[in-house]
Design a protein around this motif. Structure first.
Motif, PDB file in Angstrom:
ATOM      1  N   THR A 359       0.851  -1.186   0.000  1.00 15.07           N
ATOM      2  CA  THR A 359       0.000   0.000   0.000  1.00 15.07           C
ATOM      3  C   THR A 359       0.886   1.235   0.000  1.00 15.07           C
ATOM      4  O   THR A 359       1.403   1.638   1.022  1.00 15.07           O
ATOM      5  CB  THR A 359      -0.897   0.022   1.225  1.00 15.07           C
ATOM      6  OG1 THR A 359      -0.084  -0.199   2.365  1.00 15.07           O
ATOM      7  CG2 THR A 359      -1.936  -1.056   1.120  1.00 15.07           C
TER       8      THR A 359
ATOM      9  N   ASN B 349     -11.441  -5.617  -4.144  1.00 16.29           N
ATOM     10  CA  ASN B 349     -12.120  -6.328  -3.062  1.00 16.29           C
ATOM     11  C   ASN B 349     -11.552  -7.721  -2.888  1.00 16.29           C
ATOM     12  O   ASN B 349     -11.403  -8.221  -1.775  1.00 16.29           O
ATOM     13  CB  ASN B 349     -13.620  -6.427  -3.354  1.00 16.29           C
ATOM     14  CG  ASN B 349     -14.366  -5.231  -2.811  1.00 16.29           C
ATOM     15  OD1 ASN B 349     -13.881  -4.547  -1.934  1.00 16.29           O
ATOM     16  ND2 ASN B 349     -15.540  -4.997  -3.342  1.00 16.29           N
ATOM     17  N   TYR B 352      -7.774  -7.380  -1.452  1.00 18.89           N
ATOM     18  CA  TYR B 352      -7.663  -6.862  -0.099  1.00 18.89           C
ATOM     19  C   TYR B 352      -8.783  -7.340   0.818  1.00 18.89           C
ATOM     20  O   TYR B 352      -9.000  -6.765   1.866  1.00 18.89           O
ATOM     21  CB  TYR B 352      -7.637  -5.332  -0.123  1.00 18.89           C
ATOM     22  CG  TYR B 352      -6.372  -4.798  -0.727  1.00 18.89           C
ATOM     23  CD1 TYR B 352      -6.365  -4.231  -1.987  1.00 18.89           C
ATOM     24  CD2 TYR B 352      -5.171  -4.895  -0.045  1.00 18.89           C
ATOM     25  CE1 TYR B 352      -5.197  -3.762  -2.548  1.00 18.89           C
ATOM     26  CE2 TYR B 352      -4.008  -4.427  -0.592  1.00 18.89           C
ATOM     27  CZ  TYR B 352      -4.027  -3.863  -1.853  1.00 18.89           C
ATOM     28  OH  TYR B 352      -2.871  -3.405  -2.405  1.00 18.89           O
ATOM     29  N   ASP B 353      -9.502  -8.393   0.408  1.00 17.03           N
ATOM     30  CA  ASP B 353     -10.503  -9.016   1.287  1.00 17.03           C
ATOM     31  C   ASP B 353     -11.573  -8.051   1.752  1.00 17.03           C
ATOM     32  O   ASP B 353     -11.895  -8.011   2.926  1.00 17.03           O
ATOM     33  CB  ASP B 353      -9.825  -9.612   2.537  1.00 17.03           C
ATOM     34  CG  ASP B 353      -9.296 -10.985   2.223  1.00 17.03           C
ATOM     35  OD1 ASP B 353      -8.359 -11.414   2.886  1.00 17.03           O
ATOM     36  OD2 ASP B 353      -9.841 -11.617   1.295  1.00 17.03           O
ATOM     37  N   GLU B 355     -11.639  -4.800   2.084  1.00 17.37           N
ATOM     38  CA  GLU B 355     -11.342  -3.558   2.814  1.00 17.37           C
ATOM     39  C   GLU B 355     -11.770  -2.369   1.966  1.00 17.37           C
ATOM     40  O   GLU B 355     -11.755  -2.452   0.745  1.00 17.37           O
ATOM     41  CB  GLU B 355      -9.839  -3.475   3.075  1.00 17.37           C
ATOM     42  CG  GLU B 355      -9.452  -4.150   4.358  1.00 17.37           C
ATOM     43  CD  GLU B 355      -7.990  -3.924   4.630  1.00 17.37           C
ATOM     44  OE1 GLU B 355      -7.414  -4.787   5.283  1.00 17.37           O
ATOM     45  OE2 GLU B 355      -7.448  -2.906   4.171  1.00 17.37           O
ATOM     46  N   PRO B 356     -12.132  -1.263   2.608  1.00 23.78           N
ATOM     47  CA  PRO B 356     -12.584  -0.127   1.809  1.00 23.78           C
ATOM     48  C   PRO B 356     -11.452   0.453   0.968  1.00 23.78           C
ATOM     49  O   PRO B 356     -10.291   0.352   1.314  1.00 23.78           O
ATOM     50  CB  PRO B 356     -13.066   0.879   2.853  1.00 23.78           C
ATOM     51  CG  PRO B 356     -12.476   0.447   4.117  1.00 23.78           C
ATOM     52  CD  PRO B 356     -12.242  -1.011   4.041  1.00 23.78           C
ATOM     53  N   LYS B 416     -17.129   1.805  -0.212  1.00 15.92           N
ATOM     54  CA  LYS B 416     -17.283   0.372  -0.390  1.00 15.92           C
ATOM     55  C   LYS B 416     -18.262   0.115  -1.537  1.00 15.92           C
ATOM     56  O   LYS B 416     -19.117   0.947  -1.833  1.00 15.92           O
ATOM     57  CB  LYS B 416     -17.780  -0.284   0.898  1.00 15.92           C
ATOM     58  CG  LYS B 416     -19.123   0.199   1.381  1.00 15.92           C
ATOM     59  CD  LYS B 416     -19.471  -0.585   2.629  1.00 15.92           C
ATOM     60  CE  LYS B 416     -20.906  -0.423   2.993  1.00 15.92           C
ATOM     61  NZ  LYS B 416     -21.275   0.628   3.844  1.00 15.92           N
TER      62      LYS B 416
END
Lengths: 433, 449
Positions: A359, B349, B352-353, B355-356, B416
Motif C-alpha cells: 500500500t 475487493n 484486499y478481502d 477492505e474499503p 465500499k
C-alpha cells in the motif's frame, strides 16, 4: 400502425402519444394496462427506476397530459422539506380539474392535516372518482425528510380511502429505500436504458432542416463513436451534438468537401471532439466559451479551463513550504533521515515494512505531520539560511486558508498543530518549475 | 350476419372485460373490507368476542394484533367491525377513533419550542376531532396539550356504564406510538381502559414481534397483555386454494356464460404445472397474500378484449417482472468506462478481502489494465475517469463509509462497493457489446502479470 391500444382512451390521443415517446412504447403500454380505465383502481403506489435521462419524467408527464388524466406533479428536490411538499401537492390539487376559482394558500403542518385537507380538496373537485395520480420526481430525497413521509405516501390510497395512486420516480433502486420495519411494497418498474440504436434514432430526430437526415445521422454516428464508451446519458450527448455540429459542417460550408466526403469530415472533427471531452464534457469551460472558440478558430490550448484557475502564484517561501509539506505528507518518517541528512546510514527493512510495502502512500492519501517536521524539512531543502520569523508562520496560515494545507485536529492541541497537504503531485510539479 | 354477431359479441365482451377488470382491481388493489379472510377463523372469533363484550356488556379491554407486513391485520379488524355493525345486539352505535402512527408524527417546526410540541398533541387533536367533542368549533381545536387531555378525560369519565357510548380506539402502526415522549398517549389510553367508567377498548396493530419490550413499565402494567397473532400459517395446498378463490369471479357477475368460462379457466390454471411452479416460487419467497395480490394484479392487467382469458404465460411473465434483479438492471445501463471501474473495484475487493478503497486505488488498478492488456479502451484522462466515478456514486452503487467532509480530498474518500462479484459477473454476461478484453479482465485478476 398504432402499437398502443386501450379501450378507455381515444385512438387519436394514443397515436399522438406514440409519436411523442420514441423507443418507449413497451413501457407506455405497460403503464396504460396498469392504469386501466379512468375510474378503475390501480396499484396504490408504483416505483419507477432507471438511469439518468432514460425518459422517466418525460414519459410520465407526456402520458398524463396527453391523455388528460388528473395528476399532481412535484419534484422532491424543489420541495425539499415535508411541509413544502405537502403544501405544494394541496395547492396543485386545487387547480387540478378545469373551471375552479382562484387558488388560496394552504397551510399544512403535519401529515394528519394533509390527509384531512386532501380528502376535502378531492371532494370539492369534480373528478367523478377518476384516479388521481401524484407523481413525485427525484423520490430519493424523500429518504432525507422525516421518517413517516415515505411509508405514508406508499399507503396513501389506504389512509385517505380514495382513488389515488402515488408514482415515485428515481435513479436509485428500491432496496435502498426500504425502511427498517418494512412498508407497503410498491410495484417496481424498470425503464431500461437506451441502446446505441435507440440513442441514434432519438438524437437524429432533431436535425436542423438545412441538412439532410443522412448527413446528420453520420455525424451522430461519429459522435457516438467517440463518446459512447464514456457516457450514455442522453442529455449530455444531445448537448455535445448541438455544440459540435457547426464545426462538423465547416468543410461543407467552406466548400472543401461535400456531404458525402466522410473521411475529410472525420479528419476535421476528430481532434475537436477529443478536445471537447477534456473541456466541455467536464464542464471546465462553458458552452458559450466553446462556441466562441470554434468561431474564432483559435488554439484550444489558449483557453483556460476552470481547473487552471486553482493554480495560484505563490511567494518564494510559500512554494518551498508547500513542497516541504508534500514531502512530509507522503514520505514516511523513517526515510527523512536518509533523504535530508548529509551523512545517512542504510535503512534496514524490518518485517513490518515488508508486509506493508504494497500500500503505497500515494494511494492512501496524505498523512498528517507535526509543525516541527515541516520546518525541519524546510530548512534542509532551502539553500540559504531561513530564520524562523513570524513571516514564515503567517505564510503557513495563509496556505491553510487557501486550502492547500489543511489543519488536522483542534487548534488548541498542546503538542502543536498538525497539518496535511491537500494538493496533488501535478500541482507541486507545476510550482516547482 | 356472422360479422355482426361477432361484433356484438366483442362489444359485449368489452363491457364484460371492463367489469372483470373493475372487480379484480377492487379486490387486489383497494383492499376493501369485502375481501375474504383466509386461515384466521380462531383470531376472528377471538376479536369478535372481545368487541362484542365491549359494545354489549360495556367491558373495557385492550388488545394487540401482531403479525408481519401484509398478513391481514387491518383486513381482519375491518371485517370484524363490519360484522359487528350488522349485528342486532349492538344497542347503540360504537364510537370509533382511528389513529395511524405515521400520521400522528409532528414535523419539526423551527419556529416553535421543542418543549411545547410533542407528537401526542397531534394525536390528541385528532381524537377530539373524531369524537366531535364540544370544544371543537368547525375543524379548529383550541387549548394546549394539558387542557385538551384533561377535557377529554373529563368527558369520558363523566359517563357511566349504562348511559354512555362505548369507544373503540384503533391504533395503527402501534410501534410508532411508543416512540412518543413519555408514551403519554398510550399511558392515558390504557389507564382509561383499566379504570374509567366509560367502556373503552384499545386495539393496536403492529408488525413488530417485540412490541411489549418497547412499552414502558407503567404502560405495560396497564395493558391487558392480550395478543392476537396472525402468522400466515397456511401451507402450499391452502395457498393454491386461496389462489383459485381470489381469481374466481363471484356468482353475482352479470354475464353468466363468461363467468363460467373464466372460472373453468382458473380451475384449469391451478392444475397446470407451470403455474404451480410460479406459485411455489412465490410461496417460498414470501407467504403473505399481498405479494400474491400484486402478482395476480399484474397478470389481470393484461386481460383485454383480444385476450379475454388468462394463460400460464401471463403468470410467468408477471412473475419474471416482479422478481427481476434491480441492481443488475442498473449495471446493464452503465457505460464501458464505468464497467471497467466496477471491475477494478471487484479486483480490489478480492485482493484486499473487502477492505474499503478510494478513487486513487481504483484509478491505479484501471491504469494497470490499460497499460498491459487493453486494446479497445482508450487511455482516458483522470478527470474524465473521475466524472464516471462520480456517476457511480450518484447511482449509489458505491457508498462512502462516512459523510464526505469539505476538507478531505475527493480522491481519497474511503468507499465500499454495494455489488458482490457474482452479481457483477452475471451482469457482464448480458451486457451488450462488451469488449472481449474487458470481459477477460473481469474473469481473472492481473496479479500474475
Amino acid at each position: 400502425m398504432p402499437n398502443l391500444e386501450h379501450p378507455a382512451y381515444p385512438a387519436a390521443d394514443l397515436l399522438q402519444l406514440e409519436s411523442l415517446v420514441p423507443c418507449r412504447e413497451s413501457q407506455v403500454s405497460m403503464l396504460l394496462s396498469i392504469f386501466g380505465e379512468r375510474q378503475q383502481f390501480s396499484f396504490p403506489s408504483i416505483f419507477i427506476y432507471g438511469h439518468t435521462s432514460s425518459g422517466k419524467t418525460y414519459v410520465m408527464q407526456t402520458l398524463l397530459t396527453t391523455l388528460q388524466l388528473p395528476h399532481v406533479f412535484v419534484n422532491c428536490v424543489e420541495y425539499f422539506t415535508s411541509r413544502l411538499l405537502l403544501e405544494e401537492i394541496l395547492t396543485q390539487l386545487q387547480s387540478c380539474s378545469p373551471g375552479t376559482e382562484q387558488t388560496s394558500p394552504v397551510h399544512c403542518d403535519t401529515l394528519n392535516d394533509f390527509v384531512r385537507l386532501f380528502k376535502q380538496a378531492l371532494a370539492s373537485q369534480e373528478l367523478q372518482d377518476q384516479t388521481l395520480y401524484i407523481v413525485l420526481d427525484r423520490a430519493e430525497q424523500l429518504r432525507e425528510m422525516e421518517a413517516n413521509i415515505l411509508p405514508a405516501f406508499l399507503r396513501l390510497q389506504e389512509l385517505t380511502d380514495r382513488n389515488v395512486t402515488v408514482v415515485l420516480l428515481s435513479e436509485i433502486v428500491w432496496e435502498l429505500f426500504r425502511p427498517n420495519t418494512g412498508c407497503f411494497e410498491p410495484f417496481t418498474m424498470y425503464f431500461p436504458d437506451y441502446s446505441i440504436g435507440h440513442l441514434q434514432k432519438i438524437l437524429s430526430q432533431n436535425h436542423p432542416p438545412e441538412y439532410s437526415a443522412d448527413f446528420y445521422a453520420a455525424y451522430i454516428n461519429i459522435l457516438l463513436g467517440v463518446f459512447y464508451m464514456v457516457c450514455r446519458d442522453l442529455k449530455e450527448l444531445r448537448h455535445l451534438a448541438v455544440l459540435n455540429f457547426a464545426k462538423y459542417c465547416e468543410p461543407v460550408v467552406r466548400g472543401e468537401a461535400n456531404e458525402r466526403d466522410t473521411r475529410k469530415l472525420w479528419k476535421n472533427i476528430e481532434p475537436h471532439l477529443k478536445k471537447a471531452m477534456q473541456t466541455v464534457y467536464l464542464r471546465e469551460i462553458s458552452s458559450s466559451q466553446w462556441e466562441r472558440l470554434q468561431h474564432d478558430g483559435g488554439e484550444p490550448g489558449q483557453l483556460k479551463g476552470l481547473s487552471a484557475h486553482t493554480h495560484v502564484e505563490l511567494p518564494y517561501y510559500s512554494k518551498f513550504l508547500l513542497i516541504a509539506a508534500y514531502l512530509a505528507s507522503y514520505n514516511p518518517v523513517r526515510t527523512d533521515k536518509r533523504f535530508f541528512l548529509k551523512h545517512h546510514g542504510k535503512i534496514r527493512k524490518t518485517n513490518f515494512m515488508k508486509k506493508h510495502e504494497k500500500t503505497s502512500n500515494h494511494l492512501l492519501g496524505p498523512k498528517p505531520f507535526p509543525l516541527d517536521r515541516l520546518l525541519a524539512i524546510l530548512y534542509s531543502i532551502v539553500d540559504n539560511r531561513v530564520a524562523p520569523t513570524a513571516n514564515i508562520f503567517s505564510q503557513i496560515t495563509s496556505l491553510v486558508t487557501l486550502q492547500l494545507l489543511s489543519m488536522v485536529g483542534q487548534s488548541d492541541q498542546l503538542d502543536g498543530p498538525r497539518y496535511k497537504c491537500t494538493v496533488s503531485l501535478d500541482f507541486i510539479r507545476a510550482i516547482a518549475r | 350476419m356472422s360479422k355482426r354477431k361477432s361484433k356484438e359479441n366483442s362489444e359485449e365482451s368489452a363491457e364484460c372485460i371492463s367489469q372483470v377488470q373493475k372487480i379484480f382491481r377492487e379486490r387486489f388493489c383497494h383492499n376493501c373490507a369485502a375481501g375474504k379472510l383466509f386461515g384466521m377463523k380462531q383470531q376472528y372469533s377471538h376479536l369478535l368476542e372481545l368487541l362484542k363484550r365491549t359494545t354489549v356488556h360495556g367491558e373495557s379491554n385492550s388488545a394487540l394484533i401482531i403479525g408481519p407486513r401484509g398478513s391481514g391485520k387491518s383486513a381482519l379488524l375491518n371485517h370484524v367491525l363490519k360484522d359487528l355493525r350488522e349485528m342486532n345486539q349492538v344497542r347503540e352505535n360504537l364510537l370509533e377513533v382511528h389513529l395511524n402512527g405515521n400520521c400522528q408524527f409532528l414535523m419539526k417546526n423551527p419556529f416553535l419550542s421543542g418543549l411545547l410540541q410533542t407528537n401526542d398533541k397531534v394525536a390528541l387533536k385528532e381524537i377530539t376531532r373524531q369524537l366531535q367533542l364540544e370544544n371543537v368549533v368547525g375543524d379548529k381545536v383550541f387549548g394546549s396539550f394539558a387542557e385538551n387531555l384533561a377535557f377529554l378525560l373529563e368527558a369520558l369519565r363523566r359517563g357511566n356504564r349504562t348511559s354512555s357510548c362505548p369507544i373503540l380506539f384503533v391504533l395503527d402502526e402501534f410501534d410508532l406510538f411508543v416512540h412518543h415522549k413519555n408514551q403519554t398517549l398510550l399511558y392515558n389510553l390504557f389507564d382509561i381502559s383499566q379504570s374509567a367508567q366509560t367502556p373503552v377498548t384499545v386495539i393496536g396493530l403492529t408488525c413488530r414481534q417485540d412490541i411489549l419490550e418497547l412499552l414502558e413499565k407503567r404502560v405495560k402494567s396497564r395493558f391487558s397483555h392480550r395478543q392476537i397473532y396472525l402468522m400466515n400459517s397456511f401451507d402450499f395446498k391452502e395457498y393454491l386454494k386461496i389462489f383459485k378463490k381470489q381469481l374466481s369471479l363471484p356468482a353475482e357477475f352479470p354475464d353468466e356464460a363468461f363467468a363460467q368460462k373464466w372460472n373453468n379457466n382458473v380451475q384449469h390454471l391451478s392444475e397446470d404445472k407451470a403455474v404451480q411452479d410460479v406459485l411455489q416460487n412465490l410461496f417460498q419467497h414470501t407467504k403473505d397474500l399481498r405479494s400474491l395480490h400484486l402478482l395476480l394484479m399484474l397478470a389481470v392487467s393484461t386481460v383485454t378484449v383480444h385476450h379475454p382469458l388468462l394463460t400460464a404465460a401471463d403468470l410467468q411473465e408477471a412473475s419474471r417482472q416482479r422478481s427481476s434483479d434491480s441492481r443488475a438492471n442498473i449495471v446493464h445501463g452503465l457505460s464501458v468506462l464505468e464497467i471497467c471501474l466496477i471491475i477494478a473495484m471487484k479486483h480490489l475487493n478480492e485482493v484486499y478481502d473487502g477492505e474499503p478503497f478510494n478513487f486513487q486505488m481504483v484509478y491505479n488498478e484501471f491504469q494497470k489494465f490499460i497499460q498491459r492488456k487493453a486494446h479497445s479502451m482508450y487511455n482516458f484522462e483522470k478527470p474524465v475517469v473521475m466524472k464516471a466515478f462520480e456517476h457511480l456514486l450518484q447511482l449509489e452503487l458505491v457508498q462512502p463509509l462516512e459523510r464526505p467532509s469539505v476538507r478531505a480530498q475527493r480522491e481519497y474518500l474511503l468507499l465500499k462497493l454495494l455489488l458482490d462479484s457474482r452479481q457483477i459477473m452475471d451482469a457482464l454476461q448480458v451486457y451488450p457489446n462488451c469488449p472481449t478484453d474487458v470481459k477477460q479482465w473481469a474473469a481473472s485478476s492481473l496479479s500474475w502479470l
